[in-house]
Design a protein around this motif. Sequence first.
Motif, PDB file in Angstrom:
ATOM      1  N   ASP A  51       0.937  -0.911  -0.065  1.00 10.19           N
ATOM      2  CA  ASP A  51      -0.002  -0.009  -0.015  1.00 10.19           C
ATOM      3  C   ASP A  51       0.999   1.462   0.072  1.00 10.19           C
ATOM      4  N   VAL A  52       1.911   1.228   0.829  1.00 10.42           N
ATOM      5  CA  VAL A  52       2.790   2.515   0.785  1.00 10.42           C
ATOM      6  C   VAL A  52       3.709   2.624  -0.355  1.00 10.42           C
ATOM      7  N   CYS A 100       3.279   5.943  -2.878  1.00 10.53           N
ATOM      8  CA  CYS A 100       4.445   6.542  -3.344  1.00 10.53           C
ATOM      9  C   CYS A 100       4.713   6.901  -4.777  1.00 10.53           C
ATOM     10  N   VAL A 101       4.641   5.573  -5.530  1.00 10.41           N
ATOM     11  CA  VAL A 101       4.891   5.531  -7.156  1.00 10.41           C
ATOM     12  C   VAL A 101       3.857   6.299  -7.639  1.00 10.41           C
ATOM     13  N   GLU A 102       2.520   6.174  -7.289  1.00  5.70           N
ATOM     14  CA  GLU A 102       1.401   7.007  -7.980  1.00  5.70           C
ATOM     15  C   GLU A 102       1.528   8.657  -7.644  1.00  5.70           C
ATOM     16  N   VAL A 145      11.451   5.144  -7.344  1.00  8.82           N
ATOM     17  CA  VAL A 145      11.971   4.134  -6.482  1.00  8.82           C
ATOM     18  C   VAL A 145      11.876   2.758  -7.033  1.00  8.82           C
ATOM     19  N   SER A 146      12.409   2.674  -8.364  1.00 12.47           N
ATOM     20  CA  SER A 146      12.714   1.720  -9.321  1.00 12.47           C
ATOM     21  C   SER A 146      11.245   1.164  -9.631  1.00 12.47           C
ATOM     22  N   PHE A 147      10.098   1.772  -9.771  1.00 10.29           N
ATOM     23  CA  PHE A 147       8.690   1.093 -10.319  1.00 10.29           C
ATOM     24  C   PHE A 147       8.230   2.115 -11.205  1.00 10.29           C
ATOM     25  N   MET A 148       7.743   1.740 -12.372  1.00 13.56           N
ATOM     26  CA  MET A 148       6.974   2.407 -13.254  1.00 13.56           C
ATOM     27  C   MET A 148       5.447   2.647 -13.008  1.00 13.56           C
ATOM     28  N   LEU A 149       4.749   3.498 -13.823  1.00 12.63           N
ATOM     29  CA  LEU A 149       3.412   3.363 -13.642  1.00 12.63           C
ATOM     30  C   LEU A 149       2.779   2.863 -14.978  1.00 12.63           C
ATOM     31  N   PRO A 150       1.521   2.120 -14.788  1.00 14.61           N
ATOM     32  CA  PRO A 150       1.039   1.689 -13.404  1.00 14.61           C
ATOM     33  C   PRO A 150       1.681   0.674 -12.618  1.00 14.61           C
ATOM     34  N   LEU A 151       1.555   0.770 -11.257  1.00 14.11           N
ATOM     35  CA  LEU A 151       2.341  -0.277 -10.690  1.00 14.11           C
ATOM     36  C   LEU A 151       1.293  -1.094 -10.057  1.00 14.11           C
ATOM     37  N   MET A 181      11.600   8.417 -13.883  1.00 20.86           N
ATOM     38  CA  MET A 181      10.576   8.928 -13.026  1.00 20.86           C
ATOM     39  C   MET A 181       9.308   7.757 -13.403  1.00 20.86           C
ATOM     40  N   PRO A 182       8.261   7.413 -12.379  1.00 18.97           N
ATOM     41  CA  PRO A 182       7.519   6.439 -12.860  1.00 18.97           C
ATOM     42  C   PRO A 182       6.743   6.826 -14.169  1.00 18.97           C
TER      43      PRO A 182
END
Length: 175
Positions: A24-25, A29-31, A36-42, A160-161
């Motif tokens: 959830d956290v 944060c990504v949204e 932090v290493s992840f792309m949208l959508p996560l 960035m995401p």
Amino acid sequence: MDQKINVRRIAAHEATHCVEALADVLIDCVEGGASVSFMLPLPRERAQAFWRDVAQSVMRGERALLVAEDSTGRIVGTVQMILAQPDNQPHRADVAKMLVRRELRRRGIARRLMDAVDILARDEGKTVLVLDTVTGSAAARLYEQAGWQRAGDVPKYALMPDGEFCSTTFYYKHL
């Protein structure tokens, strides 16, 4: 409204029980645009898989996981310390994935997490800490205020995401 926040280290036996809350956290944060290493959508499944891997690493003693919990016990922030290092770097640890839910930022939670990292590092016999973050970000300002030294920037180091390039700044701290 100022809530009581408790920062603590997650014990190895409880790490897997925190996967959902930590997902959830991370998603929040990504949204919110955190690189932090992840792309949208996560996808939730991807976030859960990441935290299951972290939990396994905690259980193997390779990393420490700290969380910030509100008065209800809900996880609202987290940071990791990667303890497993090469043989010639037993005195060093990497700090990673410092995350705080967007609605609770600017209340000192991240600073409390970073203060807890310093204490944990000393307890683990670590005297050099390293981390990286988006150049010029609020996190960069936090780290500098907490005594971290800027080592340098790498342009276009990450995305960035939303897919835009970002520069990354590397920091270190001697304890």
